[in-house]
Design a protein around this motif. Structure first.
Motif, mmCIF file in Angstrom:
data_model
loop_
_atom_site.group_PDB
_atom_site.id
_atom_site.type_symbol
_atom_site.label_atom_id
_atom_site.label_comp_id
_atom_site.label_asym_id
_atom_site.label_seq_id
_atom_site.Cartn_x
_atom_site.Cartn_y
_atom_site.Cartn_z
ATOM 1 N N GLY A 174 25.529 42.459 36.863
ATOM 2 C CA GLY A 174 25.735 43.735 37.536
ATOM 3 C C GLY A 174 26.998 43.833 38.360
ATOM 4 O O GLY A 174 27.274 44.878 38.949
ATOM 5 N N LYS A 175 27.782 42.786 38.389
ATOM 6 C CA LYS A 175 29.019 42.804 39.170
ATOM 7 C C LYS A 175 30.210 42.898 38.230
ATOM 8 O O LYS A 175 30.256 42.224 37.209
ATOM 9 N N ASN A 176 31.175 43.741 38.607
ATOM 10 C CA ASN A 176 32.391 43.909 37.817
ATOM 11 C C ASN A 176 33.486 42.976 38.295
ATOM 12 O O ASN A 176 33.735 42.839 39.493
ATOM 13 N N TRP A 177 34.152 42.364 37.321
ATOM 14 C CA TRP A 177 35.321 41.536 37.595
ATOM 15 C C TRP A 177 36.512 42.113 36.852
ATOM 16 O O TRP A 177 36.367 42.608 35.729
ATOM 17 N N GLN A 180 31.981 33.359 40.155
ATOM 18 C CA GLN A 180 33.227 34.121 40.117
ATOM 19 C C GLN A 180 33.836 34.041 38.724
ATOM 20 O O GLN A 180 33.800 32.989 38.084
ATOM 21 N N VAL A 181 34.365 35.155 38.275
ATOM 22 C CA VAL A 181 34.998 35.233 36.953
ATOM 23 C C VAL A 181 36.463 35.587 37.138
ATOM 24 O O VAL A 181 36.794 36.581 37.773
ATOM 25 N N GLN A 182 37.335 34.769 36.595
ATOM 26 C CA GLN A 182 38.764 35.066 36.612
ATOM 27 C C GLN A 182 39.203 35.533 35.237
ATOM 28 O O GLN A 182 38.823 34.938 34.223
ATOM 29 N N LEU A 183 39.986 36.593 35.229
ATOM 30 C CA LEU A 183 40.469 37.196 33.989
ATOM 31 C C LEU A 183 41.983 37.306 34.052
ATOM 32 O O LEU A 183 42.521 37.809 35.049
ATOM 33 N N VAL A 184 42.653 36.860 33.013
ATOM 34 C CA VAL A 184 44.115 36.904 32.984
ATOM 35 C C VAL A 184 44.565 37.595 31.705
ATOM 36 O O VAL A 184 44.336 37.082 30.603
ATOM 37 N N GLU A 185 45.203 38.744 31.872
ATOM 38 C CA GLU A 185 45.701 39.503 30.723
ATOM 39 C C GLU A 185 47.113 39.076 30.358
ATOM 40 O O GLU A 185 47.878 38.625 31.205
ATOM 41 N N SER A 186 47.445 39.283 29.095
ATOM 42 C CA SER A 186 48.803 39.052 28.615
ATOM 43 C C SER A 186 49.027 39.905 27.372
ATOM 44 O O SER A 186 48.077 40.446 26.805
ATOM 45 N N GLY A 187 50.291 40.001 26.972
ATOM 46 C CA GLY A 187 50.607 40.705 25.737
ATOM 47 C C GLY A 187 51.209 42.083 25.904
ATOM 48 O O GLY A 187 51.597 42.711 24.923
ATOM 49 N N GLY A 188 51.292 42.563 27.131
ATOM 50 C CA GLY A 188 51.896 43.866 27.336
ATOM 51 C C GLY A 188 53.401 43.816 27.136
ATOM 52 O O GLY A 188 53.992 42.751 26.965
#
Length: 115
Positions: free
Chosen positions: A101-104, A1-9
């Motif tokens: 092949g899996k999108n996170w 599993q891949v966790q992605l956390v965005e910031s900066g908006g």
């Protein structure tokens, strides 16, 4: 599993700049590629920029020359430098990673450009 956390908006005036960040829970070398997408109100999600493991980048025509995607492998962080922003760039920006092949996806960060 891949966790992605965005910031900066945030809110920026036309012509301004923002830098988005995306912190990944796994090293980039495990990914097939990473990128940024955006979804404006009432529109479908669209590709903004991608970067491969080898560092090759691609951009949507609408952002070419204004946006730059980059990464810091040591920090497992992806960036999107956005310059010369216009109201048409207003959207929720999502970080994307592809592994085997899996999108996170991250949950997104809102960018609002005022005219």
């Amino acid at each position: 599993q891949v966790q992605l956390v965005e910031s900066g908006g945030g809110l920026v005036q036309t012509g301004g700049s923002l830098r988005l960040s995306c912190a990944a829970s796994r090293p980039f070398f495990l990914m097939n590629g990473m990128g940024w997408y955006r979804q404006a109100p009432g529109k479908q999600r669209e590709l903004v920029a991608t970067i491969t493991v080898g560092g090759r980048t691609t951009y949507a025509n609408s952002v070419e020359g204004r946006f730059t995607v980059s990464r810091d492998n040591a920090k497992n962080t992806l960036y999107l430098q956005m310059n010369s922003l216009g109201p048409e760039d207003t959207a929720v920006y999502y970080c994307n990673a592809v592994q085997d092949g899996k999108n996170w996806w991250g949950k997104g960060t809102l960018v609002t450009v005022s005219s």
